[in-house]
Design a protein around this motif. Structure first.
Motif, PDB file in Angstrom:
ATOM      1  N   VAL A  73      17.092 148.203  96.868  1.00  0.00           N
ATOM      2  CA  VAL A  73      18.349 148.769  97.369  1.00  0.00           C
ATOM      3  C   VAL A  73      18.070 149.400  98.724  1.00  0.00           C
ATOM      4  CG1 VAL A  73      20.154 150.500  97.004  1.00  0.00           C
ATOM      5  CG2 VAL A  73      19.245 149.204  95.054  1.00  0.00           C
ATOM      6  N   VAL A  74      18.897 149.032  99.723  1.00  0.00           N
ATOM      7  CA  VAL A  74      18.784 149.595 101.067  1.00  0.00           C
ATOM      8  C   VAL A  74      20.128 150.226 101.416  1.00  0.00           C
ATOM      9  CG1 VAL A  74      18.230 149.145 103.490  1.00  0.00           C
ATOM     10  CG2 VAL A  74      17.177 147.733 101.686  1.00  0.00           C
ATOM     11  N   HIS A  75      20.111 151.516 101.744  1.00  0.00           N
ATOM     12  CA  HIS A  75      21.342 152.228 102.091  1.00  0.00           C
ATOM     13  C   HIS A  75      21.033 153.194 103.226  1.00  0.00           C
ATOM     14  CE1 HIS A  75      25.129 154.623 100.889  1.00  0.00           C
ATOM     15  NE2 HIS A  75      25.498 153.446 101.374  1.00  0.00           N
ATOM     16  N   ALA A  76      21.999 154.008 103.617  1.00  0.00           N
ATOM     17  CA  ALA A  76      21.868 154.942 104.731  1.00  0.00           C
ATOM     18  C   ALA A  76      22.605 156.237 104.384  1.00  0.00           C
ATOM     19  CB  ALA A  76      22.438 154.309 105.992  1.00  0.00           C
ATOM     20  N   THR A  77      22.626 157.178 105.327  1.00  0.00           N
ATOM     21  CA  THR A  77      23.329 158.445 105.115  1.00  0.00           C
ATOM     22  C   THR A  77      24.476 158.551 106.099  1.00  0.00           C
ATOM     23  OG1 THR A  77      21.346 159.546 104.310  1.00  0.00           O
ATOM     24  CG2 THR A  77      23.098 160.960 105.112  1.00  0.00           C
ATOM     25  N   GLN A  78      25.654 158.776 105.572  1.00  0.00           N
ATOM     26  CA  GLN A  78      26.859 158.813 106.394  1.00  0.00           C
ATOM     27  C   GLN A  78      26.761 159.848 107.505  1.00  0.00           C
ATOM     28  OE1 GLN A  78      30.491 159.493 104.213  1.00  0.00           O
ATOM     29  NE2 GLN A  78      31.684 158.444 105.766  1.00  0.00           N
ATOM     30  N   PHE A  79      27.137 159.445 108.699  1.00  0.00           N
ATOM     31  CA  PHE A  79      27.218 160.282 109.901  1.00  0.00           C
ATOM     32  C   PHE A  79      25.867 160.817 110.374  1.00  0.00           C
ATOM     33  CE2 PHE A  79      31.279 161.304 107.569  1.00  0.00           C
ATOM     34  CZ  PHE A  79      32.055 160.402 108.277  1.00  0.00           C
ATOM     35  N   ARG A  80      24.764 160.478 109.675  1.00  0.00           N
ATOM     36  CA  ARG A  80      23.495 161.090 110.041  1.00  0.00           C
ATOM     37  C   ARG A  80      22.379 160.111 110.359  1.00  0.00           C
ATOM     38  NH1 ARG A  80      21.457 164.655 105.690  1.00  0.00           N
ATOM     39  NH2 ARG A  80      19.719 163.260 105.403  1.00  0.00           N
ATOM     40  N   ALA A  81      22.146 159.140 109.492  1.00  0.00           N
ATOM     41  CA  ALA A  81      20.959 158.309 109.697  1.00  0.00           C
ATOM     42  C   ALA A  81      21.147 156.916 109.117  1.00  0.00           C
ATOM     43  CB  ALA A  81      19.738 158.977 109.057  1.00  0.00           C
ATOM     44  N   GLY A  82      20.807 155.922 109.930  1.00  0.00           N
ATOM     45  CA  GLY A  82      20.767 154.551 109.455  1.00  0.00           C
ATOM     46  C   GLY A  82      19.400 154.243 108.860  1.00  0.00           C
ATOM     47  N   THR A  83      19.221 152.990 108.490  1.00  0.00           N
ATOM     48  CA  THR A  83      17.926 152.522 108.005  1.00  0.00           C
ATOM     49  C   THR A  83      17.449 151.445 108.963  1.00  0.00           C
ATOM     50  OG1 THR A  83      18.452 153.035 105.717  1.00  0.00           O
ATOM     51  CG2 THR A  83      16.704 151.433 106.077  1.00  0.00           C
ATOM     52  N   TYR A  84      16.198 151.596 109.423  1.00  0.00           N
ATOM     53  CA  TYR A  84      15.649 150.710 110.443  1.00  0.00           C
ATOM     54  C   TYR A  84      14.308 150.169 109.957  1.00  0.00           C
ATOM     55  CZ  TYR A  84      19.280 153.146 112.882  1.00  0.00           C
ATOM     56  OH  TYR A  84      20.501 153.681 113.220  1.00  0.00           O
ATOM     57  N   ILE A  85      14.254 148.864 109.791  1.00  0.00           N
ATOM     58  CA  ILE A  85      13.073 148.194 109.263  1.00  0.00           C
ATOM     59  C   ILE A  85      12.593 147.215 110.321  1.00  0.00           C
ATOM     60  CG2 ILE A  85      12.191 146.748 107.403  1.00  0.00           C
ATOM     61  CD1 ILE A  85      14.563 147.858 105.680  1.00  0.00           C
ATOM     62  N   GLY A  86      11.327 147.330 110.702  1.00  0.00           N
ATOM     63  CA  GLY A  86      10.778 146.524 111.787  1.00  0.00           C
ATOM     64  C   GLY A  86      10.439 145.105 111.388  1.00  0.00           C
ATOM     65  N   ASP A  87       9.593 144.487 112.191  1.00  0.00           N
ATOM     66  CA  ASP A  87       9.155 143.106 111.994  1.00  0.00           C
ATOM     67  C   ASP A  87       7.936 143.059 111.069  1.00  0.00           C
ATOM     68  OD1 ASP A  87      11.079 142.408 113.907  1.00  0.00           O
ATOM     69  OD2 ASP A  87       9.612 142.325 115.538  1.00  0.00           O
ATOM     70  N   ASP A  88       7.823 141.958 110.307  1.00  0.00           N
ATOM     71  CA  ASP A  88       6.640 141.679 109.484  1.00  0.00           C
ATOM     72  C   ASP A  88       6.369 142.758 108.438  1.00  0.00           C
ATOM     73  OD1 ASP A  88       5.873 139.210 110.902  1.00  0.00           O
ATOM     74  OD2 ASP A  88       5.508 140.576 112.576  1.00  0.00           O
ATOM     75  N   VAL A  89       7.430 143.316 107.894  1.00  0.00           N
ATOM     76  CA  VAL A  89       7.327 144.354 106.862  1.00  0.00           C
ATOM     77  C   VAL A  89       7.452 143.693 105.494  1.00  0.00           C
ATOM     78  CG1 VAL A  89       8.445 146.432 105.916  1.00  0.00           C
ATOM     79  CG2 VAL A  89       8.294 146.105 108.401  1.00  0.00           C
ATOM     80  N   THR A  90       6.675 144.182 104.529  1.00  0.00           N
ATOM     81  CA  THR A  90       6.815 143.747 103.143  1.00  0.00           C
ATOM     82  C   THR A  90       7.306 144.922 102.322  1.00  0.00           C
ATOM     83  OG1 THR A  90       5.159 142.007 103.258  1.00  0.00           O
ATOM     84  CG2 THR A  90       5.585 142.946 101.084  1.00  0.00           C
ATOM     85  N   ILE A  91       8.402 144.679 101.597  1.00  0.00           N
ATOM     86  CA  ILE A  91       8.994 145.698 100.721  1.00  0.00           C
ATOM     87  C   ILE A  91       8.967 145.135  99.308  1.00  0.00           C
ATOM     88  CG2 ILE A  91      11.075 147.013 100.205  1.00  0.00           C
ATOM     89  CD1 ILE A  91      11.736 146.472 103.315  1.00  0.00           C
ATOM     90  N   GLY A  92       8.205 145.772  98.432  1.00  0.00           N
ATOM     91  CA  GLY A  92       8.010 145.278  97.078  1.00  0.00           C
ATOM     92  C   GLY A  92       9.242 145.375  96.212  1.00  0.00           C
ATOM     93  N   HIS A  93       9.200 144.675  95.099  1.00  0.00           N
ATOM     94  CA  HIS A  93      10.305 144.604  94.142  1.00  0.00           C
ATOM     95  C   HIS A  93      10.772 145.999  93.715  1.00  0.00           C
ATOM     96  CE1 HIS A  93       8.948 140.473  93.763  1.00  0.00           C
ATOM     97  NE2 HIS A  93       7.751 140.923  93.464  1.00  0.00           N
TER      98      HIS A  93
END
Length: 183
Positions: A73-93
């Motif tokens: 699950v990828v989410h953000a915080t309203q009015f405050r912060a987004g989510t930023y994921i770079g290149d060549d990243v691995t995010i496990g199950h």
């Protein structure tokens, strides 16, 4: 028994308040994944089965060759912060990423949670099941684990090399799935 890709559920790609996700044509979005709103997904990224990326309250950006594995699950915080994921990243199950920054070539283990305004730097790792508290920074070359997560040790060179290798392997898997889905 034969396989017919038409029998699979389509990914859910939908707008939120007029903003549609921007998905690079070479990205793989698995059947059953959900991508909503102000989201950008880069070239050769892999968004796997059961992933939810909800850009409804702030932006979410996912870089090239990054793989977001099943049930994350990828989410953000309203009015405050987004989510930023770079290149060549691995995010496990089963990871949960909330309003955080994952820099290029980092690794987030299965079931890990990264909270608001935390950062995982390039060539760093958060272990499976760890909880990275808000505003914490995992420096380059470190492995953090636990709840709350803290430095476990410095990473070995082979572990750092494996992060890039993981991204490359998942690009290959995504291409195979894209070919399979074309029928």
């Amino acid at each position: 028994m034969s396989f017919d890709p038409k029998n699979l559920p389509a990914p859910v790609i939908m707008p939120w308040h007029g903003k549609w996700p921007k998905i690079h044509p070479t990205a793989f979005i698995a059947p059953g994944a959900v991508v909503i709103g102000d989201v950008e997904i880069g070239p050769e990224a892999g968004i796997w089965f059961g992933v939810v990326i909800r850009g409804d309250v702030h932006e979410i950006k996912i870089g090239a060759r990054t793989n977001v594995q099943d049930a994350t699950v990828v989410h953000a915080t309203q009015f405050r912060a987004g989510t930023y994921i770079g290149d060549d990243v691995t995010i496990g199950h089963g990871a949960v990423l909330h309003a955080c920054v994952l820099k290029d070539r980092c690794f987030v283990g299965m079931g890990a949670t990264i909270l608001d305004e935390a950062t995982v730097e390039t060539d760093a790792m958060v272990a499976a099941g760890a909880l990275l508290a808000p505003n914490k920074v995992v420096p380059t070359g470190e492995l953090w684990a636990g709840n709350p997560a803290k430095k476990l040790r410095d990473m070995r060179p082979a572990e750092i090399e494996n992060i890039a290798g993981s991204a490359t392997r998942y690009v290959g898997f995504a291409k195979e799935y894209l070919d399979l889905l074309k029928g």
